[in-house]
Write a protein that holds these residues in place. Structure first.
Motif, PDB file in Angstrom:
ATOM      1  N   LEU A  17     -12.350  -1.985 -11.447  1.00 16.45           N
ATOM      2  CA  LEU A  17     -11.997  -1.373 -10.168  1.00 16.45           C
ATOM      3  C   LEU A  17     -10.858  -0.374 -10.299  1.00 16.45           C
ATOM      4  CD1 LEU A  17     -12.041  -4.658  -8.094  1.00 16.45           C
ATOM      5  CD2 LEU A  17     -13.851  -2.937  -8.267  1.00 16.45           C
ATOM      6  N   GLY A  18     -10.074  -0.501 -11.328  1.00 18.67           N
ATOM      7  CA  GLY A  18      -8.924   0.368 -11.513  1.00 18.67           C
ATOM      8  C   GLY A  18      -8.028  -0.223 -12.571  1.00 18.67           C
ATOM      9  N   MET A  19      -6.744   0.086 -12.496  1.00 18.60           N
ATOM     10  CA  MET A  19      -5.811  -0.438 -13.480  1.00 18.60           C
ATOM     11  C   MET A  19      -4.467  -0.746 -12.819  1.00 18.60           C
ATOM     12  SD  MET A  19      -5.192   3.039 -15.646  1.00 18.60           S
ATOM     13  CE  MET A  19      -3.471   3.386 -15.884  1.00 18.60           C
ATOM     14  N   MET A  20      -3.690  -1.563 -13.501  1.00 19.55           N
ATOM     15  CA  MET A  20      -2.327  -1.849 -13.068  1.00 19.55           C
ATOM     16  C   MET A  20      -1.427  -1.597 -14.262  1.00 19.55           C
ATOM     17  SD  MET A  20      -0.501  -5.314 -11.792  1.00 19.55           S
ATOM     18  CE  MET A  20       1.216  -5.285 -11.313  1.00 19.55           C
ATOM     19  N   LYS A  21      -0.474  -0.710 -14.058  1.00 22.99           N
ATOM     20  CA  LYS A  21       0.443  -0.394 -15.154  1.00 22.99           C
ATOM     21  C   LYS A  21       1.806  -0.078 -14.570  1.00 22.99           C
ATOM     22  CE  LYS A  21       0.844   2.169 -19.375  1.00 22.99           C
ATOM     23  NZ  LYS A  21       0.221   2.978 -20.355  1.00 22.99           N
ATOM     24  N   ASP A  22       2.839  -0.643 -15.161  1.00 24.12           N
ATOM     25  CA  ASP A  22       4.221  -0.413 -14.741  1.00 24.12           C
ATOM     26  C   ASP A  22       4.447  -0.686 -13.261  1.00 24.12           C
ATOM     27  OD1 ASP A  22       4.894   0.367 -17.362  1.00 24.12           O
ATOM     28  OD2 ASP A  22       4.248   2.412 -16.968  1.00 24.12           O
ATOM     29  N   GLY A  23       3.699  -1.667 -12.726  1.00 20.34           N
ATOM     30  CA  GLY A  23       3.882  -2.055 -11.332  1.00 20.34           C
ATOM     31  C   GLY A  23       3.060  -1.286 -10.327  1.00 20.34           C
ATOM     32  N   TYR A  24       2.255  -0.304 -10.781  1.00 21.19           N
ATOM     33  CA  TYR A  24       1.396   0.483  -9.887  1.00 21.19           C
ATOM     34  C   TYR A  24      -0.056   0.077 -10.082  1.00 21.19           C
ATOM     35  CZ  TYR A  24       5.161   3.726  -8.821  1.00 21.19           C
ATOM     36  OH  TYR A  24       6.340   4.276  -8.381  1.00 21.19           O
TER      37      TYR A  24
ATOM     38  N   SER B  96      -2.253   6.542  -7.748  1.00 20.48           N
ATOM     39  CA  SER B  96      -1.610   5.330  -7.268  1.00 20.48           C
ATOM     40  C   SER B  96      -2.179   4.937  -5.905  1.00 20.48           C
ATOM     41  CB  SER B  96      -0.104   5.578  -7.143  1.00 20.48           C
ATOM     42  OG  SER B  96       0.527   4.497  -6.509  1.00 20.48           O
ATOM     43  N   ILE B  97      -2.513   3.639  -5.767  1.00 19.23           N
ATOM     44  CA  ILE B  97      -3.007   3.164  -4.475  1.00 19.23           C
ATOM     45  C   ILE B  97      -2.144   2.043  -3.905  1.00 19.23           C
ATOM     46  CG2 ILE B  97      -5.399   3.855  -4.797  1.00 19.23           C
ATOM     47  CD1 ILE B  97      -5.949   0.908  -5.502  1.00 19.23           C
ATOM     48  N   ALA B  98      -1.369   1.381  -4.777  1.00 22.98           N
ATOM     49  CA  ALA B  98      -0.522   0.280  -4.322  1.00 22.98           C
ATOM     50  C   ALA B  98       0.507  -0.008  -5.403  1.00 22.98           C
ATOM     51  CB  ALA B  98      -1.369  -0.960  -4.032  1.00 22.98           C
ATOM     52  N   TRP B  99       1.498  -0.859  -5.051  1.00 24.93           N
ATOM     53  CA  TRP B  99       2.562  -1.148  -5.997  1.00 24.93           C
ATOM     54  C   TRP B  99       3.200  -2.494  -5.694  1.00 24.93           C
ATOM     55  CZ3 TRP B  99       7.227  -1.550  -3.391  1.00 24.93           C
ATOM     56  CH2 TRP B  99       7.257  -0.987  -2.108  1.00 24.93           C
ATOM     57  N   VAL B 100       3.894  -3.010  -6.682  1.00 20.36           N
ATOM     58  CA  VAL B 100       4.699  -4.223  -6.514  1.00 20.36           C
ATOM     59  C   VAL B 100       6.156  -3.845  -6.765  1.00 20.36           C
ATOM     60  CG1 VAL B 100       2.864  -5.857  -7.122  1.00 20.36           C
ATOM     61  CG2 VAL B 100       4.349  -4.947  -8.915  1.00 20.36           C
TER      62      VAL B 100
ATOM     63  N   ASP C 239       0.837  -1.196   0.000  1.00 24.56           N
ATOM     64  CA  ASP C 239       0.000   0.000   0.000  1.00 24.56           C
ATOM     65  C   ASP C 239       0.876   1.252   0.000  1.00 24.56           C
ATOM     66  OD1 ASP C 239       0.877   0.430   2.650  1.00 24.56           O
ATOM     67  OD2 ASP C 239      -1.023  -0.160   3.545  1.00 24.56           O
ATOM     68  N   ARG C 240       0.246   2.404   0.120  1.00 22.76           N
ATOM     69  CA  ARG C 240       0.978   3.680   0.036  1.00 22.76           C
ATOM     70  C   ARG C 240       1.963   3.873   1.190  1.00 22.76           C
ATOM     71  NH1 ARG C 240      -4.471   5.455   1.327  1.00 22.76           N
ATOM     72  NH2 ARG C 240      -4.514   6.086   3.504  1.00 22.76           N
ATOM     73  N   ASN C 241       1.833   3.076   2.258  1.00 20.63           N
ATOM     74  CA  ASN C 241       2.749   3.161   3.397  1.00 20.63           C
ATOM     75  C   ASN C 241       3.818   2.075   3.371  1.00 20.63           C
ATOM     76  OD1 ASN C 241       1.399   5.393   4.639  1.00 20.63           O
ATOM     77  ND2 ASN C 241      -0.252   3.968   5.136  1.00 20.63           N
ATOM     78  N   GLY C 242       3.812   1.233   2.346  1.00 23.90           N
ATOM     79  CA  GLY C 242       4.796   0.170   2.230  1.00 23.90           C
ATOM     80  C   GLY C 242       4.392  -1.148   2.864  1.00 23.90           C
ATOM     81  N   ARG C 243       3.192  -1.197   3.465  1.00 23.51           N
ATOM     82  CA  ARG C 243       2.713  -2.446   4.085  1.00 23.51           C
ATOM     83  C   ARG C 243       2.133  -3.374   3.018  1.00 23.51           C
ATOM     84  NH1 ARG C 243       0.255   1.388   8.131  1.00 23.51           N
ATOM     85  NH2 ARG C 243      -1.364   1.424   6.559  1.00 23.51           N
TER      86      ARG C 243
END
Length: 131
Positions: A55-62, A70-74, A17-21
């Motif tokens: 629900l949203g999208m995933m692009k370039d790891g976000y 941005s709401i989360a990342w890998v 998530d946006r806090n790194g958790r």
């Protein structure tokens, strides 16, 4: 590329998530909760619920909301906001079979990705994605 756990279906990657958790897990395009429940899937660059709702999208790891925030990342995410240091990895969940893919509704027009981090909890925290 980081791999939280190698499984027969591929690599189970933590979603932060946006806090790194860690807030969810990604395995072969399926988004699993921390308890191992299949919540949504990634189809091309779209995040879709098992009812067919976008629900949203995933692009370039976000992972991004419907407004492009941005709401989360890998690990390996690039071209977006600076990611915080990742937190400790929780224990990996056991996961069952994923539900059958639904009929997909017409996709909304994709927003322009933003460097803004959403203040909303986002699509990955919803317990039920049926609505």
């Amino acid at each position: 590329m980081f791999c939280g756990r190698i499984l027969p279906g591929g690599c189970m990657d933590p979603i932060h998530d946006r806090n790194g958790r860690v807030c969810a897990w990604l395995l072969s395009g399926i988004i699993y909760s921390l308890r191992g429940e299949a919540h949504a899937f990634v189809l091309e660059d779209r995040v879709v619920s098992y009812t067919g709702r976008h629900l949203g999208m995933m692009k370039d790891g976000y992972f991004r909301d419907l407004h492009g925030k941005s709401i989360a990342w890998v690990f390996g995410a690039a071209g977006g906001p600076i990611t915080p240091l990742p937190g400790l990895l929780p224990e990996l969940p056991e996961h069952g079979e994923s539900p059958t893919l639904p009929v997909i509704r017409v996709a909304p027009i994709a927003p322009t990705p933003s460097d803004v981090v959403s203040t909303r909890l986002g699509i990955l925290y919803r317990r039920r994605l049926a609505t």
